[in-house]
Motif scaffolding. Structure first.
Motif, PDB file in Angstrom:
ATOM      1  N   GLN A  84       0.828  -1.207   0.000  1.00  0.00           N
ATOM      2  CA  GLN A  84       0.000   0.000   0.000  1.00  0.00           C
ATOM      3  C   GLN A  84       0.862   1.256   0.000  1.00  0.00           C
ATOM      4  N   ILE A  98      -0.385   1.390  -8.682  1.00  0.00           N
ATOM      5  CA  ILE A  98      -1.376   0.404  -8.239  1.00  0.00           C
ATOM      6  C   ILE A  98      -2.530   0.350  -9.226  1.00  0.00           C
ATOM      7  N   ALA A  99      -2.972   1.515  -9.713  1.00  0.00           N
ATOM      8  CA  ALA A  99      -4.093   1.558 -10.653  1.00  0.00           C
ATOM      9  C   ALA A  99      -3.754   0.843 -11.955  1.00  0.00           C
ATOM     10  N   LEU A 110      -1.525  -1.568 -12.343  1.00  0.00           N
ATOM     11  CA  LEU A 110      -1.448  -2.997 -12.032  1.00  0.00           C
ATOM     12  C   LEU A 110      -2.838  -3.620 -11.982  1.00  0.00           C
ATOM     13  N   GLN A 111      -3.789  -2.932 -11.403  1.00  0.00           N
ATOM     14  CA  GLN A 111      -5.151  -3.462 -11.319  1.00  0.00           C
ATOM     15  C   GLN A 111      -5.749  -3.639 -12.707  1.00  0.00           C
ATOM     16  N   THR A 112      -5.505  -2.672 -13.586  1.00  0.00           N
ATOM     17  CA  THR A 112      -6.004  -2.790 -14.960  1.00  0.00           C
ATOM     18  C   THR A 112      -5.374  -3.973 -15.671  1.00  0.00           C
ATOM     19  N   ALA A 156      -3.956  -6.640 -14.393  1.00  0.00           N
ATOM     20  CA  ALA A 156      -4.176  -7.946 -13.766  1.00  0.00           C
ATOM     21  C   ALA A 156      -5.535  -8.523 -14.115  1.00  0.00           C
ATOM     22  N   ARG A 157      -6.514  -7.658 -14.287  1.00  0.00           N
ATOM     23  CA  ARG A 157      -7.910  -8.103 -14.419  1.00  0.00           C
ATOM     24  C   ARG A 157      -8.123  -9.119 -15.541  1.00  0.00           C
ATOM     25  N   GLU A 216      -5.074 -11.911  -9.095  1.00  0.00           N
ATOM     26  CA  GLU A 216      -5.635 -11.212  -7.938  1.00  0.00           C
ATOM     27  C   GLU A 216      -4.586 -10.261  -7.371  1.00  0.00           C
ATOM     28  N   ILE A 217      -4.949  -8.999  -7.240  1.00  0.00           N
ATOM     29  CA  ILE A 217      -4.057  -8.019  -6.631  1.00  0.00           C
ATOM     30  C   ILE A 217      -4.402  -7.898  -5.148  1.00  0.00           C
ATOM     31  N   ILE A 245      -3.599  -5.741  -1.997  1.00  0.00           N
ATOM     32  CA  ILE A 245      -2.976  -4.500  -1.541  1.00  0.00           C
ATOM     33  C   ILE A 245      -2.946  -4.510  -0.021  1.00  0.00           C
ATOM     34  N   GLY A 254     -10.069   1.587 -16.634  1.00  0.00           N
ATOM     35  CA  GLY A 254      -9.078   1.958 -15.629  1.00  0.00           C
ATOM     36  C   GLY A 254      -7.865   2.626 -16.243  1.00  0.00           C
TER      37      GLY A 254
END
Length: 990
Positions: free
Chosen positions: A200, A207-208, A210-212, A214-215, A220-221, A223, A778
């Protein structure tokens, strides 16, 4: 649609308005002279040359040629609704007026972006120098040794700062570099885990991203706090920030040891400047290090372009994303550089690739590397020590004022607890001093110092937090104790020890070094670069000038929107113009490379299907001729690639397409198609192709690589495409920069607009905006508008050309390509032609028969072209053993003829081999390119003269471009992998 004044030599101030009476009244000749001035300079052939080329082709007019080339069913038979063309002076004045609406604050926001000082010698001689920014990707290494050496310096600098074993030649930004590290860790994982831990304390934009990313891969991210993470849930990798986003420096050894015990790989996102003082990631166990080199002399530029870095262990060298420069040897045994291990890249591995990245940030990596060369280890350490000392002083002063500092130990960034003061009070006071602080939460702010920070800045900051205009202490009263880091944080290992980082510290020496490197590279300053699908056109000087204006260059990407009104106007206008040119309802400027545009477009399509409850649609049809990024991007988006055959003319096989669309109708997500086709022709049934996909529930993604043949003549949105990415570094004049930067914005039809990328969750209270943000795919890039500081180049191009100029440029690009095809087809068959035996803006020359008749490979011709002073066309793509030629509209008939004469002369040299007059192995082509050193050899045993080797055409006697190395042995370099500036003895041993 916004309208510009035709001439505005005296831009109005904000408190005056133009009126119809105040507008200059121009006669028709004056109007034409004004509006056509830049277009006639951008377009190479003059009116007489256009007539001569048309006559050679048998056409009476340019429109006659276009009507026979572009299918009537897709023609856009009306003028583009764009503002009238401006003169260079007027366009610069208009853009300056827009830029002046940006407010340049001292941005102490941090988050991986810092103001810095670009040494003037580097700004003038690299960033503003067409010898550096107009070169192409160094695929023809013999004429790219200068850039390759600069990139090797970059890799060496990153290797030594991070303490790892290998580094690549740069990536796009820190966020996407972290995503590449996640993908690489996933591919290398020896566990069945699909979870990736992200501290975190990482930057929120990272982070944003990575989330895009990974989806679609079902990653699974997680944090969380690295200090309390229990490892009860199995992970394949982790990302840590060093220093953390709030400035805290953590000892990550315990976490890394626990991660390794579970067979997880750990990536550390590290600020490279801090690594001059702090223990490098490689020394405390990191497997991968990523980050941004922006603060090494590269302007903020509202988010880019900047060179990210990627370093790892040599064991993973075949999984490293992007390009790696390596050392090999040439035909004379001399050390020579080239791109190494290319078989691992997407253009070779296609749907088996682990990354779709096909570019680097070469120009910016060169700037960063030369920043390191200029300052050396001692200089860079001194900069870091100064920043850290000022940060310590700032912290001491804030403590004197009663504030708590929550981030200790720290390097350059402080977390300040506000206590009794309200956030609004602090921000209001900061605004009066024109300083931006970072809002961490309602009671905490962040302050990040940088290379430009002075003691006066500290005084202003203390006044902001003191709430008074005078202080009861001075700098001399502060007790600094020690500014050195204690163990385990203090760096003890050496770095930047190679002679290149210790030799060029005076401006005189650096200037000469830069010019020596520049002289080793062939760029557009030397000759045309006729690369098919790459559109190496003129990058006008007036287009480039605004890039270094401080109103564009000194803006932080997360500065408040009210300070960036000028940028917002530029974005709005550019989006409107690109929407008009393409026929799309929405444009996203965020993707900062063509590969990112592909990824974003496919993600938009996936999100659209999911939103409609059809997430099972995961089949992506891709023609066999597609560029390698297409299947690689599809796989990264979680799609399954199904290849579509091409017929003997290079077109999509209509029956195969129909059969596969029908077969996969229940799960069809998209078709990826390039138009004009990858084979350089306008396929007649493109509308029907799109209709087949739509009829079976899919969407059409159009690769915009060949948009230079469409502008003003047809529009992707009208043809039937749902989404298309645009290579601004091709069609819209952002230069290639020796292999980067690029920009790949996407355009979409109305039903896809809600799904366009957004960088960070919106805080707008408007519910429609919130809903749109929730539908968005994202963050694609770390910065909200990608590489924003180079968007003024494309704005200038469109403003200078106007709709008529853009359309004329497209027509002439098609004329030039057909002229070359006509002149050369007697000597080299043109592999594919469209209706009426015409090509689009590029043509493919078939050289395959020469291997049988003379033992000559396509690479032999590519290398021999260097002796004639030319960069080779695109080699062995999309068909092995061919050359794809794209002259663009910027080249005059004289330059086209010069290239054709070189190709014809080479064909005659091949004929000598075919007739047995010349040895099949010891000949002009097999030994090319010929260096000055090889020609000066005391003994000359070749069956041709030195003059034939060196001066094969009249123009080479007047002006000769000399390759500095002979033909490079790529296989040797891959067998003896070296990617840093080791001593020459290492090369000799290899």
């Amino acid at each position: 649609m916004l309208n510009f004044d035709i001439v505005n030599p005296n831009p109005q101030t904000e408190d005056t308005q133009d009126t119809p009476e105040s507008q200059p009244q121009l006669s028709t000749p004056q109007l034409l002279a004004t509006t056509e001035a830049f277009a006639t300079r951008h377009i190479g052939p003059n009116a007489d040359e256009i007539e001569q080329m048309l006559a050679a082709l048998g056409f009476s007019s340019l429109d006659d040629l276009i009507n026979r080339t572009v299918p009537s069913a897709i023609r856009f038979n009306q003028p583009l609704n764009l503002p009238a063309a401006l003169s260079e002076h007027a366009a610069l004045a208009k853009l300056k007026e827009i830029a002046s609406k940006n407010q340049v604050f001292r941005s102490l926001i941090g988050m991986g972006y810092h103001d810095c000082i670009t040494p003037p010698v580097i700004q003038r001689n690299i960033l503003e120098n067409p010898g550096w920014y107009t070169a192409y990707t160094p695929y023809q290494a013999e004429i790219a040794q200068g850039r390759l050496e600069a990139l090797l310096n970059f890799q060496t600098m990153i290797i030594e700062l991070t303490g790892l074993e290998i580094a690549n030649a740069s990536l796009l930004d820190e966020g996407t570099a972290a995503a590449e590290a996640m993908s690489m860790s996933y591919g290398l994982s020896k566990t069945k885990a699909n979870a990736f831990f992200v501290s975190q304390a990482c930057h929120p934009q990272t982070i944003a991203v990575l989330q895009t990313r990974a989806r679609p891969l079902d990653i699974e991210i997680i944090i969380g706090d690295h200090q309390t993470f229990s490892f009860e849930q199995e992970i394949f990798g982790a990302l840590l920030q060093y220093p953390a986003t709030d400035g805290t420096i953590y000892d990550y050894r315990e976490f890394i040891n626990k991660a390794h015990a579970t067979k997880a790989l750990v990536t550390v996102a590290a600020d490279p400047l801090s690594l001059t003082l702090l223990t490098p990631p490689g020394e405390f166990g990191a497997d991968i290090a990523v980050g941004s080199t922006q603060r090494f002399g590269v302007p903020l530029g509202y988010g880019g372009p900047h060179a990210a870095y990627f370093a790892t262990r040599e064991a993973y060298k075949r999984q490293v994303p992007g390009r790696v420069v390596g050392v090999s040897k040439d035909a004379q045994g001399k050390p020579a550089l080239r791109l190494a291990l290319q078989t691992r890249e997407q253009h070779i591995r296609r749907d088996k690739a682990t990354s779709n990245i096909c570019t680097a940030q070469v120009l910016l990596a060169v700037i960063a590397s030369m920043y390191g060369v200029y300052h050396g280890a001692a200089g860079i350490k001194a900069i870091a020590e100064k920043i850290h000392k000022l940060t310590v002083m700032l912290a001491q002063g804030l403590k004197r004022l009663g504030y708590s500092i929550g981030s200790e130990p720290f390097f350059d960034t402080l977390r300040v607890e506000l206590g009794d003061r309200t956030l609004e009070e602090i921000l209001t006071k900061a605004e009066t001093h024109k300083i931006n602080l970072r809002i961490l939460d309602s009671t905490t702010v962040g302050i990040a110092l940088d290379e430009t920070t002075t003691v006066d800045d500290l005084l202003d900051l203390w006044k902001i937090f003191a709430a008074v205009d005078s202080l009861d202490f001075g700098v001399a009263e502060l007790n600094l104790d020690s500014v050195n880091f204690e163990q385990p944080f203090r760096r003890t290992s050496s770095y930047l020890t190679n002679p290149v980082f210790n030799r060029y510290h005076s401006e005189t020496e650096l200037l000469r070094y830069l010019h020596r490197l520049e002289a080793k590279d062939l760029s557009l300053t030397t000759s045309m670069i006729p690369l098919g699908s790459c559109t190496m056109k003129l990058n006008g000087t007036a287009e480039m000038m605004p890039v270094t204006w401080p109103e564009f260059g000194k803006i932080h990407p997360f500065a408040p929107l009210w300070q960036t009104e000028g940028y917002q106007i530029l974005f709005q206008q550019l989006e409107e113009w690109l929407g008009e040119i393409t026929g799309f309802a929405g444009i996203s400027l965020q993707p900062n490379a063509g590969s990112q545009g592909e990824y974003a477009g496919l993600q938009v399509i996936r999100k659209y299907h999911e939103h409609r409850g059809e997430g099972h649609r995961q089949i992506c049809l891709i023609p066999e001729s597609a560029h390698g990024t297409n299947p690689a991007s599809a796989v990264m988006c979680g799609l399954k690639v199904v290849a579509v055959a091409c017929d003997h003319q290079g077109n999509i096989d209509w029956e195969d397409l129909q059969a596969k669309a029908e077969k996969h109708r229940e799960n069809l997500a998209a078709l990826m198609v390039t138009y004009p086709s990858t084979h350089g022709v306008f396929e007649e049934p493109i509308r029907e192709i799109c209709q087949v996909i739509h009829r079976h529930g899919g969407q059409v993604y159009m690769d915009g690589a060949n948009m230079n043949a469409q502008v003003g003549l047809c529009r992707p949105g009208d043809i039937g495409a749902d989404v298309c990415h645009l290579n601004l570094h091709k069609t819209f004049c952002i230069p290639h920069g020796g292999g980067g930067p690029g920009m790949g914005p996407i355009g979409v039809m109305p039903h896809l607009v809600p799904f366009l990328p957004k960088t960070l969750p919106t805080v707008d209270s408007d519910q429609n905006t919130l809903q749109a943000a929730n539908l968005s795919i994202g963050s694609i890039s770390a910065a909200p508008w990608g590489s924003a500081s180079i968007l003024p180049i494309s704005w200038m191009y469109i403003a200078l050309m106007g709709g008529g100029g853009l359309t004329q440029a497209t027509k002439v690009a098609i004329l030039n390509a057909n002229y070359i095809a006509h002149r050369l087809e007697t000597y080299y068959p043109v592999l594919y032609k469209g209706t009426n035996s015409l090509v689009a803006h590029e043509c493919i020359l078939d050289l395959r028969s020469l291997k049988k008749s003379a033992g000559i490979e396509v690479d032999d011709i590519a290398k021999r072209l260097m002796d004639y002073g030319f960069h080779a066309p695109t080699v062995s793509w999309p068909v092995a053993g061919t050359m794809m030629v794209e002259p663009t509209e910027s080249e005059s008939q004289e330059e086209l003829d010069r290239f054709c004469e070189a190709m014809i002369a080479i064909r005659q040299e091949i004929e000598e081999i075919e007739l047995g007059k010349v040895d099949a192995q010891d000949n002009l082509l097999k030994n090319a390119p010929h260096t000055a050193q090889s020609l000066m050899a005391r003994e000359w045993s070749h069956p041709y003269s030195r003059e034939q080797a060196a001066y094969p055409a009249p123009w080479t006697e007047e002006s000769k471009f000399w390759p500095t190395v002979g033909r490079i042995d790529n296989a040797f370099g891959d067998r003896h992998f070296i990617c840093s500036c080791l001593g020459m003895e290492a090369y000799q041993e290899a």
